[in-house]
Design a protein around this motif. Structure first.
Motif, PDB file in Angstrom:
ATOM      1  N   ARG A 193     -21.146  12.205  24.849  1.00 28.03           N
ATOM      2  CA  ARG A 193     -20.387  11.713  25.991  1.00 28.03           C
ATOM      3  C   ARG A 193     -21.110  12.084  27.281  1.00 28.03           C
ATOM      4  N   ILE A 194     -20.758  11.337  28.338  1.00 27.04           N
ATOM      5  CA  ILE A 194     -21.398  11.526  29.631  1.00 27.04           C
ATOM      6  C   ILE A 194     -20.322  11.508  30.714  1.00 27.04           C
ATOM      7  N   LEU A 195     -20.477  12.418  31.676  1.00 21.89           N
ATOM      8  CA  LEU A 195     -19.625  12.419  32.852  1.00 21.89           C
ATOM      9  C   LEU A 195     -20.516  12.202  34.067  1.00 21.89           C
ATOM     10  N   PHE A 196     -20.343  11.061  34.731  1.00 23.10           N
ATOM     11  CA  PHE A 196     -21.041  10.776  35.975  1.00 23.10           C
ATOM     12  C   PHE A 196     -20.171  11.298  37.114  1.00 23.10           C
ATOM     13  N   VAL A 197     -20.794  11.915  38.131  1.00 22.22           N
ATOM     14  CA  VAL A 197     -20.038  12.505  39.245  1.00 22.22           C
ATOM     15  C   VAL A 197     -20.697  12.102  40.560  1.00 22.22           C
ATOM     16  N   ASP A 198     -19.863  11.568  41.469  1.00 26.35           N
ATOM     17  CA  ASP A 198     -20.376  11.143  42.764  1.00 26.35           C
ATOM     18  C   ASP A 198     -19.293  11.306  43.821  1.00 26.35           C
ATOM     19  N   ALA A 199     -19.713  11.378  45.066  1.00 25.35           N
ATOM     20  CA  ALA A 199     -18.784  11.344  46.192  1.00 25.35           C
ATOM     21  C   ALA A 199     -18.363   9.898  46.406  1.00 25.35           C
ATOM     22  N   SER A 200     -17.152   9.709  46.901  1.00 21.54           N
ATOM     23  CA  SER A 200     -16.646   8.360  47.132  1.00 21.54           C
ATOM     24  C   SER A 200     -15.809   8.335  48.400  1.00 21.54           C
ATOM     25  N   GLY A 201     -16.048   7.344  49.218  1.00 21.38           N
ATOM     26  CA  GLY A 201     -15.235   7.146  50.409  1.00 21.38           C
ATOM     27  C   GLY A 201     -14.007   6.314  50.132  1.00 21.38           C
ATOM     28  N   THR A 202     -13.882   5.766  48.911  1.00 25.08           N
ATOM     29  CA  THR A 202     -12.748   4.906  48.580  1.00 25.08           C
ATOM     30  C   THR A 202     -11.824   5.493  47.520  1.00 25.08           C
ATOM     31  N   ALA A 203     -12.243   6.554  46.844  1.00 25.73           N
ATOM     32  CA  ALA A 203     -11.390   7.167  45.819  1.00 25.73           C
ATOM     33  C   ALA A 203     -10.161   7.780  46.477  1.00 25.73           C
ATOM     34  N   LEU A 204      -9.058   7.770  45.754  1.00 22.82           N
ATOM     35  CA  LEU A 204      -7.869   8.460  46.244  1.00 22.82           C
ATOM     36  C   LEU A 204      -8.130   9.957  46.208  1.00 22.82           C
ATOM     37  N   PRO A 205      -7.707  10.689  47.247  1.00 19.74           N
ATOM     38  CA  PRO A 205      -7.904  12.143  47.221  1.00 19.74           C
ATOM     39  C   PRO A 205      -7.012  12.788  46.165  1.00 19.74           C
ATOM     40  N   PRO A 206      -7.435  13.836  45.508  1.00 25.20           N
ATOM     41  CA  PRO A 206      -8.714  14.518  45.733  1.00 25.20           C
ATOM     42  C   PRO A 206      -9.873  13.894  44.960  1.00 25.20           C
ATOM     43  N   PHE A 207      -9.581  13.126  43.895  1.00 22.81           N
ATOM     44  CA  PHE A 207     -10.634  12.506  43.098  1.00 22.81           C
ATOM     45  C   PHE A 207      -9.992  11.478  42.180  1.00 22.81           C
ATOM     46  N   GLU A 208     -10.836  10.651  41.584  1.00 27.02           N
ATOM     47  CA  GLU A 208     -10.410   9.731  40.535  1.00 27.02           C
ATOM     48  C   GLU A 208     -11.326   9.941  39.344  1.00 27.02           C
ATOM     49  N   LEU A 209     -10.737   9.985  38.159  1.00 28.89           N
ATOM     50  CA  LEU A 209     -11.498  10.132  36.913  1.00 28.89           C
ATOM     51  C   LEU A 209     -11.095   8.988  36.006  1.00 28.89           C
ATOM     52  N   GLN A 210     -12.076   8.185  35.606  1.00 26.92           N
ATOM     53  CA  GLN A 210     -11.769   7.045  34.751  1.00 26.92           C
ATOM     54  C   GLN A 210     -12.913   6.747  33.798  1.00 26.92           C
ATOM     55  N   PRO A 211     -12.579   6.230  32.625  1.00 20.88           N
ATOM     56  CA  PRO A 211     -13.643   5.805  31.706  1.00 20.88           C
ATOM     57  C   PRO A 211     -14.352   4.583  32.281  1.00 20.88           C
ATOM     58  N   ILE A 212     -15.626   4.457  31.973  1.00 17.22           N
ATOM     59  CA  ILE A 212     -16.404   3.302  32.432  1.00 17.22           C
ATOM     60  C   ILE A 212     -17.138   2.692  31.242  1.00 17.22           C
ATOM     61  N   ALA A 213     -17.498   1.427  31.399  1.00 19.05           N
ATOM     62  CA  ALA A 213     -18.216   0.696  30.353  1.00 19.05           C
ATOM     63  C   ALA A 213     -19.457   0.049  30.961  1.00 19.05           C
ATOM     64  N   ALA A 214     -20.361  -0.339  30.098  1.00 17.79           N
ATOM     65  CA  ALA A 214     -21.589  -0.992  30.529  1.00 17.79           C
ATOM     66  C   ALA A 214     -21.259  -2.301  31.235  1.00 17.79           C
ATOM     67  N   ALA A 215     -22.011  -2.580  32.291  1.00 17.24           N
ATOM     68  CA  ALA A 215     -21.875  -3.833  33.031  1.00 17.24           C
ATOM     69  C   ALA A 215     -23.167  -4.090  33.783  1.00 17.24           C
ATOM     70  N   ARG A 216     -23.532  -5.336  33.864  1.00 19.15           N
ATOM     71  CA  ARG A 216     -24.740  -5.694  34.618  1.00 19.15           C
ATOM     72  C   ARG A 216     -24.477  -5.538  36.113  1.00 19.15           C
ATOM     73  N   ASP A 217     -25.469  -5.000  36.803  1.00 14.38           N
ATOM     74  CA  ASP A 217     -25.397  -4.833  38.250  1.00 14.38           C
ATOM     75  C   ASP A 217     -25.889  -6.125  38.876  1.00 14.38           C
TER      76      ASP A 217
END
Length: 176
Positions: free
Chosen positions: A86-110
């Motif tokens: 498993r992998i946990l990606f962590v980044d700062a966000s100006g749009t996440a609800l405070p204090p943070f948002e944690l959600q599963p993600i899936a592959a997608a083309r950029d």
């Protein structure tokens, strides 16, 4: 730490403990089951939240957890996902609800026209394209930040959000 970093002048020899006459086999090196990957620029205020989170996790010295930081995600980071559970990606966000948002993600083309900076979903897609199989389960921890000024320290509110994210991380670990 390598011999170069210690002033020895040459990189440490990974074959030094191998049997005489036997080559080092990198596929025998098993990466940690969980990769915690934070990114951001420590010199841009709250953008430092990803690297600061990783620094806190590293200090915990958790077995089976490997940490990685960079200024931004790139397609090459797909290789860091190999042999993980498993992998946990962590980044700062100006749009996440405070204090943070944690959600599963899936592959997608950029849909961007450059690979200068890519999304975690795009890194997962590159992994799947290279490996021909689904990426391991992944989550994105977006820690709320508000100030991105060059040369500024993280704001007090961002540091409080970071502390809340670290507490939630320890609970998340026990649930997995």
């Amino acid at each position: 730490m390598s011999a170069v970093a210690l002033g020895g002048g040459a990189p440490a020899n990974p074959c030094a403990t191998a049997e005489p006459g036997r080559e080092f086999e990198p596929e025998l090196v098993v990466p940690a089951a969980l990769l915690v990957f934070g990114w951001g620029n420590p010199s841009r205020g709250d953008d430092a939240l990803g690297p600061l989170f990783v620094e806190a996790v590293e200090a915990m010295q958790l077995p089976g957890v490997e940490c990685l930081t960079d200024f931004q995600l790139q397609v090459e980071h797909a290789l860091d996902l190999r042999r993980r559970r498993r992998i946990l990606f962590v980044d700062a966000s100006g749009t996440a609800l405070p204090p943070f948002e944690l959600q599963p993600i899936a592959a997608a083309r950029d849909d961007s026209f450059t690979t200068h900076a890519v999304s975690p979903q795009s890194v997962l897609q590159v992994f799947e394209d290279l490996e021909g199989r689904p990426a391991p389960p992944c989550w994105l921890l977006a820690i709320r930040g508000d100030s991105w000024e060059l040369g500024a320290a993280p704001t007090p509110s961002a540091r409080a959000n970071l502390r809340a994210a670290i507490v939630a991380f320890t609970a998340w670990l026990s649930e997995q």
